[in-house]
Design an enzyme around this catalytic site. Structure first.
Site, PDB file in Angstrom:
ATOM      1  N   GLY A 244      -1.852 -19.027  -5.675  1.00  0.00           N
ATOM      2  CA  GLY A 244      -0.833 -18.782  -4.664  1.00  0.00           C
ATOM      3  C   GLY A 244       0.357 -19.664  -4.958  1.00  0.00           C
ATOM      4  O   GLY A 244       0.223 -20.655  -5.678  1.00  0.00           O
TER       5      GLY A 244
ATOM      6  N   CYS B  67      -6.911 -21.754  -9.215  1.00  0.00           N
ATOM      7  CA  CYS B  67      -5.614 -22.399  -8.987  1.00  0.00           C
ATOM      8  C   CYS B  67      -5.460 -22.811  -7.524  1.00  0.00           C
ATOM      9  O   CYS B  67      -6.184 -23.676  -7.047  1.00  0.00           O
ATOM     10  CB  CYS B  67      -4.494 -21.468  -9.458  1.00  0.00           C
ATOM     11  SG  CYS B  67      -2.901 -22.277  -9.473  1.00  0.00           S
ATOM     12  N   TYR B  68      -4.555 -22.174  -6.787  1.00  0.00           N
ATOM     13  CA  TYR B  68      -4.394 -22.524  -5.381  1.00  0.00           C
ATOM     14  C   TYR B  68      -5.724 -22.356  -4.629  1.00  0.00           C
ATOM     15  O   TYR B  68      -6.091 -23.190  -3.792  1.00  0.00           O
ATOM     16  CB  TYR B  68      -3.326 -21.633  -4.743  1.00  0.00           C
ATOM     17  CG  TYR B  68      -3.096 -21.929  -3.281  1.00  0.00           C
ATOM     18  CD1 TYR B  68      -2.218 -22.928  -2.886  1.00  0.00           C
ATOM     19  CD2 TYR B  68      -3.784 -21.219  -2.290  1.00  0.00           C
ATOM     20  CE1 TYR B  68      -2.025 -23.220  -1.552  1.00  0.00           C
ATOM     21  CE2 TYR B  68      -3.601 -21.508  -0.951  1.00  0.00           C
ATOM     22  CZ  TYR B  68      -2.716 -22.518  -0.591  1.00  0.00           C
ATOM     23  OH  TYR B  68      -2.536 -22.798   0.743  1.00  0.00           O
TER      24      TYR B  68
ATOM     25  N   HIS C 109      -5.647 -20.549 -14.800  1.00  0.00           N
ATOM     26  CA  HIS C 109      -5.680 -19.105 -14.510  1.00  0.00           C
ATOM     27  C   HIS C 109      -6.518 -18.381 -15.558  1.00  0.00           C
ATOM     28  O   HIS C 109      -5.985 -17.950 -16.585  1.00  0.00           O
ATOM     29  CB  HIS C 109      -4.252 -18.533 -14.537  1.00  0.00           C
ATOM     30  CG  HIS C 109      -3.459 -18.848 -13.326  1.00  0.00           C
ATOM     31  ND1 HIS C 109      -3.598 -18.165 -12.137  1.00  0.00           N
ATOM     32  CD2 HIS C 109      -2.519 -19.782 -13.099  1.00  0.00           C
ATOM     33  CE1 HIS C 109      -2.785 -18.663 -11.234  1.00  0.00           C
ATOM     34  NE2 HIS C 109      -2.111 -19.649 -11.781  1.00  0.00           N
TER      35      HIS C 109
ATOM     36  N   GLU D 184      -7.552 -15.504 -15.575  1.00  0.00           N
ATOM     37  CA  GLU D 184      -7.264 -14.062 -15.643  1.00  0.00           C
ATOM     38  C   GLU D 184      -6.141 -13.711 -16.606  1.00  0.00           C
ATOM     39  O   GLU D 184      -5.992 -12.563 -16.984  1.00  0.00           O
ATOM     40  CB  GLU D 184      -6.948 -13.527 -14.232  1.00  0.00           C
ATOM     41  CG  GLU D 184      -5.600 -13.933 -13.645  1.00  0.00           C
ATOM     42  CD  GLU D 184      -5.595 -15.319 -12.988  1.00  0.00           C
ATOM     43  OE1 GLU D 184      -6.534 -16.103 -13.240  1.00  0.00           O
ATOM     44  OE2 GLU D 184      -4.649 -15.622 -12.247  1.00  0.00           O
TER      45      GLU D 184
ATOM     46  N   SER E  71       3.025  16.746 -13.114  1.00  0.00           N
ATOM     47  CA  SER E  71       4.347  16.300 -13.555  1.00  0.00           C
ATOM     48  C   SER E  71       4.445  16.168 -15.071  1.00  0.00           C
ATOM     49  O   SER E  71       5.525  16.017 -15.619  1.00  0.00           O
ATOM     50  CB  SER E  71       4.645  14.931 -12.936  1.00  0.00           C
ATOM     51  OG  SER E  71       3.759  13.971 -13.495  1.00  0.00           O
ATOM     52  N   GLY E  72       3.292  16.201 -15.735  1.00  0.00           N
ATOM     53  CA  GLY E  72       3.283  15.920 -17.166  1.00  0.00           C
ATOM     54  C   GLY E  72       2.799  14.503 -17.427  1.00  0.00           C
ATOM     55  O   GLY E  72       2.481  14.138 -18.544  1.00  0.00           O
TER      56      GLY E  72
ATOM     57  N   VAL F  87       0.301  10.973 -16.636  1.00  0.00           N
ATOM     58  CA  VAL F  87      -1.142  10.763 -16.673  1.00  0.00           C
ATOM     59  C   VAL F  87      -1.775  10.807 -15.269  1.00  0.00           C
ATOM     60  O   VAL F  87      -2.857  11.384 -15.089  1.00  0.00           O
ATOM     61  CB  VAL F  87      -1.499   9.449 -17.413  1.00  0.00           C
ATOM     62  CG1 VAL F  87      -0.848   8.244 -16.770  1.00  0.00           C
ATOM     63  CG2 VAL F  87      -3.002   9.243 -17.490  1.00  0.00           C
ATOM     64  N   ASP F  88      -1.097  10.267 -14.261  1.00  0.00           N
ATOM     65  CA  ASP F  88      -1.732  10.156 -12.947  1.00  0.00           C
ATOM     66  C   ASP F  88      -2.047  11.528 -12.343  1.00  0.00           C
ATOM     67  O   ASP F  88      -3.167  11.791 -11.910  1.00  0.00           O
ATOM     68  CB  ASP F  88      -0.856   9.357 -11.971  1.00  0.00           C
ATOM     69  CG  ASP F  88      -0.563   7.965 -12.489  1.00  0.00           C
ATOM     70  OD1 ASP F  88      -1.268   7.534 -13.423  1.00  0.00           O
ATOM     71  OD2 ASP F  88       0.373   7.324 -11.981  1.00  0.00           O
ATOM     72  N   SER F  89      -1.029  12.391 -12.308  1.00  0.00           N
ATOM     73  CA  SER F  89      -1.277  13.701 -11.692  1.00  0.00           C
ATOM     74  C   SER F  89      -2.287  14.501 -12.520  1.00  0.00           C
ATOM     75  O   SER F  89      -3.108  15.233 -11.969  1.00  0.00           O
ATOM     76  CB  SER F  89       0.026  14.481 -11.497  1.00  0.00           C
ATOM     77  OG  SER F  89       0.648  14.754 -12.730  1.00  0.00           O
ATOM     78  N   ALA F  90      -2.255  14.326 -13.845  1.00  0.00           N
ATOM     79  CA  ALA F  90      -3.183  15.076 -14.695  1.00  0.00           C
ATOM     80  C   ALA F  90      -4.627  14.638 -14.460  1.00  0.00           C
ATOM     81  O   ALA F  90      -5.533  15.473 -14.345  1.00  0.00           O
ATOM     82  CB  ALA F  90      -2.813  14.894 -16.171  1.00  0.00           C
TER      83      ALA F  90
ATOM     84  N   LYS G  23      -4.337   1.508 -13.501  1.00  0.00           N
ATOM     85  CA  LYS G  23      -3.854   2.447 -14.526  1.00  0.00           C
ATOM     86  C   LYS G  23      -4.804   2.551 -15.732  1.00  0.00           C
ATOM     87  O   LYS G  23      -5.073   3.649 -16.215  1.00  0.00           O
ATOM     88  CB  LYS G  23      -2.476   1.978 -15.003  1.00  0.00           C
ATOM     89  CG  LYS G  23      -1.738   2.985 -15.847  1.00  0.00           C
ATOM     90  CD  LYS G  23      -0.948   3.880 -14.954  1.00  0.00           C
ATOM     91  CE  LYS G  23      -0.075   4.852 -15.709  1.00  0.00           C
ATOM     92  NZ  LYS G  23       0.745   5.620 -14.761  1.00  0.00           N
TER      93      LYS G  23
END
Ligand code: XMP
Length: 515
Positions: A55, A82-83, A169, A171, A223-224, A226-229, A370
């Protein structure tokens, strides 16, 4: 899904999402919750472990979020970062103080006593730090494991109570052995299994859609991208022909993209697809328009018109109840919504549907990042070109043509853009570059020479950028030989272009797109 849940408590750092992703990379399902959640709320979710994120504040700052000590009596394993590490130390009675020595960036970690948490890492390694305060004494019953120059206690654990934490960190990619430390906590100290796999994600999402939809009908705009596909492919697997996909071809996509939707997507999924060929309509409305915002507005408006027309026709043919939306987990987190209210992305294909066309939203990607969406897409056999496509703006090539958008200019830009993309792919740089707009300066001409004759053609601008989230970006340092091949091929193969330049502006001050 049998995977146990890990809750990442967000103390306002930009790292909470990254932590949640890393937890999933360790094959454990994770979700983010705000630090304002009460211990009772947290316990009610029955998490297998909790991670306290970093944080921006000092634990001593006025109003700094604290950790309720009751959290540590709930018997749930907790990992502080961390925080979160400092807040944990403070809540458990350790000593946190301002040393005067802040550490930002790469820092050497020295392991004094590996304990369980650091048993699998070297005695000395580099990790990414960002702190002003530091822990001076571990809480009673805890073993101090490591130190840095500025942090006398940089890691501690109490394996009996299944509590541990690190000042750095783990990550971020710059932290060596970060994933290993996180995995050790999750699997060895907290004792969580590895049940979260992308194959399971797809199956679970498919089952959930099947249950939600029953025998009703569903609409999905493609839409062409990746998400909508991927969202459509999941719904298709779940309910087959009850789904109809609509693709509005506005004529502003890049070379091969409309075909990827019309041919390859259908071949891969067997989805029922309606293509609305609106190329002429968009060009007609864009004629004579040069102002970027006006272009955007026209495209958004016409898009809704065409989509609405298609939706109405399909709805009157067979009552449609649901609309698929490719909302991702970061959108859900950023709009502050964990539960309840569905957030509609500002993506222009559904945002503006009129009230009398009210559909219930289906959001099969709502819990996914994603990279997980891409994994699911690959598992469902979608075309690679769609899966790995760089982000591309809704208004498409129209905002990459400076000046009026015409059929001829679109054709020129499409060829130049295809060459740039092809060479980037050949050089193996697709994943290093976030986006690679090619911009046609439609109103600029310059003199050149080709063979024996003078030319008077247009320039194109190459705009390779690196970025994490498109909010800020740097210009992409493409190797000279790649730039040279792109330049040579474009000026040789696209007759109207006689000059290629590279945009070396970061964002800010420049945006990624030119309009
Ligand atoms: P800028 O140009 O503002 O772009 O640095 C940031 C990101 O947003 C994309 N972009 C858009 N996406 N509709 C979209 O769907 C739009 O009107 C639009 N304008 C910009 C851009 O490609 C980049 O990824």
């Amino acid at each position: 899904m049998d995977s146990e849940l890990v809750l990442v408590i967000d103390f306002g750092a930009q790292y909470a999402q990254l932590i949640a992703r890393r937890v999933r990379e360790a094959c454990v399902y994770s979700e983010i919750i705000p630090h304002t959640a009460s211990v009772a709320d947290i316990v009610a979710r029955k998490p297998a472990a909790i991670v306290l994120s970093g944080g921006p504040q000092s634990v001593y700052a006025d109003g700094a979020p604290q950790v309720d000590p009751a959290l540590f009596d709930a018997g749930i394993p907790v990992f502080g970062i961390c925080y979160g590490f400092q807040a944990m130390a403070r809540a458990l009675g350790g000593d946190v103080a301002r040393t005067g020595l802040s550490e930002f960036g790469r820092t050497v970690i020295t392991v004094d006593e590996p304990g369980r948490l650091l048993a699998d890492v070297p005695a000395c390694f580099n990790a990414w730090m960002s702190h002003g305060d530091s822990v001076h004494a571990a809480p009673a019953g805890f073993t101090a494991l490591a130190a840095t120059q500025g942090a006398p206690v940089a890691a501690f654990e109490n394996t009996e109570r299944r509590l541990a934490g690190v000042q750095w960190h783990p990550e971020v990619l710059h932290s060596e052995y970060g994933q290993r430390v996180l995995s050790t906590f999750l699997h060895e100290i907290a004792g969580i299994g590895s049940a979260w796999k992308t194959a399971a994600i797809a199956e679970e999402a498919i089952a959930r859609v099947r249950e939600q939809v029953g025998d009703k009908r569903v609409l999905c705009g493609l839409s062409g991208g990746v998400d909508s596909a991927v969202a459509a492919a999941i719904v298709q697997r779940a309910i087959g022909d009850q789904l109809t996909c609509v693709f509005v071809d506005h004529g502003l996509l890049r070379k091969g993209e409309a075909e990827a939707v019309e041919r390859d997507f259908v071949a891969a999924t067997g989805a029922k697809l309606v293509v609305a060929d609106a190329k002429d309509q968009f060009l007609r409305h864009l004629a004579g328009v040069t102002d970027p915002e006006t272009k955007r507005k026209i495209i958004g408006r016409e898009f809704i018109r065409v989509f609405e027309e298609q939706a109405r026709a399909l709805d009157s043919e067979a009552d449609i109840e649901f609309l698929v939306q490719g909302t991702l987990y970061p959108d859900v987190v950023e709009s502050g919504g964990g539960e309840g209210a569905a957030t509609i992305k500002s993506h222009h294909n559904v945002g503006g549907l009129p009230d009398d066309l009210a559909f219930t939203l289906i959001e099969p990607l709502r819990t996914l990042f994603k990279d997980e969406v891409r994994q699911v897409g690959l598992e469902l056999g979608l075309p690679e070109a769609m899966i790995w496509r760089h982000p591309f703006p809704g208004p498409g090539l129209a905002i990459r043509i400076i000046g009026e958008v015409t059929r001829e200019r679109l054709a020129i830009l499409r060829e130049a853009d295809a060459i740039a993309r092809e060479e980037l792919t050949k050089a193996g740089l697709d994943r290093d570059i976030w986006q690679f707009p090619v911009v046609l300066l439609g109103n600029v001409r310059s003199v050149g020479v080709q063979g024996d004759s003078r030319t008077y053609g247009h320039p194109v601008v190459l705009r390779p950028v690196t970025s994490e989230d498109a909010m800020t970006a740097d210009w992409g340092r493409l190797p000279y030989d790649v730039l040279e091949r792109i330049s040579t091929r474009i000026t040789n193969e696209v007759r109207e272009i006689n000059r290629v330049v590279v945009d070396i502006t970061s964002k800010p001050p420049g945006t990624i797109e030119w309009e």
